[in-house]
Design an enzyme around this catalytic site. Structure first.
Site: not given
Ligand SMILES: Cc1cc2nc3c(=O)[nH]c(=O)nc-3n(C[C@H](O)[C@H](O)[C@H](O)COP(=O)(O)OP(=O)(O)OC[C@H]3O[C@@H](n4cnc5c(N)ncnc54)[C@H](O)[C@@H]3O)c2cc1C
Length: 388
Positions: A129, A131, A244, A270, A281, A342, A366, A370
């Site tokens: 929701e 909020g 999920g 490249r 490296q 790049g 999901e 944190e």
């Protein structure tokens, strides 16, 4: 819920055919429909043919009844090219189907899950929701009894498949209740009077996915559309949580693998100052981090899927580990992929800019990372009861 356990040869055939479909059918279109913010509905419907759309849905509801290890591998492989297809394929088994398959009536499973698995309809799940996102039990959308059913009033936010869904599995609390008690789950038809949809445009990532507000302005829902008992809605919502998280982890892994694939290709093509950039490296360090991240995430996902195959209904700890790690690996891999490319990394000529934009979203949905970080520590510290 799953019945058909594939052996390793059968699983390899499944993955090969998903790879073939993704490369031949999806890859030529994905950049265009991402740019146009357009859901690839036809491609999603096409996944019903080989039974992928209802991959882990039991056969009596039209699904393939696949084991969860195979399911996760399938989602990863499709997501290596387009994780929005991975999401759509996972939905009948997880986000929109999981709660109905666990708590719904036989009639609801036949009426709503079957057409979903056949690719005849799409559906959405309305939990978040404006909020209350992470704090699901703080929802303020209410329902009240009237003759023959309920009237729902409130609003949901960030709802996926918003413009394409024929129905939504959504949640409301009986007036006067607080917390988890009194929450009820409902299937609400998208063409109900009083139901409004407000899509968000120009999102950072997940652009082909129609997402937005689901407004419920005194929407009548017949009693037959309540899923589970009154007050069981929170449990219905939670029934899809670990599936999920498994799906999100597998999709994030697919994106991380794609970032690695693109980086290896570019680094060996490249040339800068007389040598392939893969010879430097500091570029090799990025490749090694990607390989380590991808392989460790794949193991955590397989452990979680194996728990589900072993019948553990809510493998919470492993779901947090897999989801958090895979999404962090995806973000790191996509960031490195852009750096290795790049200037071309931020152009539309290569897919890595899209990977970068999408990877961030996996760290939020999901359960934000944190929350998972805290939960994993709480299991280790003994503040939460261990499951696995
Ligand atoms: C593309 C997309 C599709 C989505 N699809 C759906 C859908 O189909 N259905 C649906 O119901 N929802 C959907 N969501 C919503 C998603 O599930 C929520 O965004 C998510 O639950 C987080 O809620 P929130 O955004 O309100 O963040 P909040 O809960 O407000 O959290 C904001 C931030 O606060 C911090 N935080 C929160 N909790 C904690 C904690 N416990 N510890 C430490 N820090 C914390 C984190 O940094 C977090 O990112 C979707 C979201 C996106 C972006």
């Amino acid at each position: 819920m799953s019945t058909a356990v594939l052996d390793s040869r059968e699983r390899a055939v499944l993955i090969e055919s998903a790879r073939d479909f993704a490369r031949k059918e999806v890859a030529p279109q994905v950049g265009t429909y991402d740019r146009e913010e357009r859901l690839p509905a036809d491609l999603i419907r096409a996944t019903a043919g080989p039974g992928w759309l209802g991959a882990a849905v039991p056969e009596q509801y039209g699904g393939s009844g696949l084991d969860w290890v195979s399911f996760a591998s399938l989602i990863e492989e499709l997501s290596r090219v387009c994780h929005i297809i991975g999401l759509a394929v996972s939905m009948p088994s997880g986000l929109v189907g999981g709660g109905i398959l666990r708590y719904g009536s036989e009639a609801q499973k036949q009426t709503y899950i079957r057409p979903l698995v056949a690719g005849e309809t799409f559906a959405g799940a309305g939990v978040t929701e404006p909020g209350s996102g992470t704090a699901v039990a703080d929802m303020t959308t209410t329902c009240r009894h009237i003759d023959g059913g309920y009237v729902i009033r409130g609003a949901k936010a960030w709802i996926s498949m918003l413009e394409h869904a024929a129905w939504f599995l959504t949640f409301a609390r009986l007036e006067g209740t607080t917390g988890r008690q009194g929450v009820c789950a409902f299937v609400v038809e998208a063409d109900s009077d009083g139901l409004g949809r407000v899509p968000y445009k120009n999102k950072l990532g997940f652009r082909p996915l129609s997402t937005g507000d689901l407004v419920l302005d005194d929407v009548f829902v017949p009693a037959a559309n309540r899923v589970g008992e009154e007050g069981q809605g929170y449990a219905v919502a939670m029934a899809a949580v670990e599936t999920g998280r498994l799906s999100v982890a597998a999709r994030a892994l697919g994106l991380a693998q794609a970032s690695l694939d693109a980086s290896v290709k570019y680094a060996t093509e490249r040339t800068v100052m007389g040598q392939q950039i893969g010879r430097y490296q500091l570029v090799q360090g990025k490749i090694t981090e990607m390989v380590t991240g991808v392989e460790s995430a794949r193991h955590l996902i397989a452990d979680l899927a194996a728990d589900k195959d072993a019948g553990i209904e809510r493998p919470r700890r492993r779901a947090s580990l897999a989801k958090m790690h895979a999404s962090n690996v995806a973000m790191a891999a996509a960031t490195s992929a852009v750096q290795i490319h790049g200037a071309y990394g931020i152009s539309e000529d290569y897919p890595v800019a899209r990977y970068f934009r999408d990877a961030k979203v996996f760290q939020i949905v999901e359960g934000n990372n944190e929350l998972h970080t805290a939960m994993i520590a709480e299991y280790a510290l003994g503040y939460r009861e261990q499951d696995r």
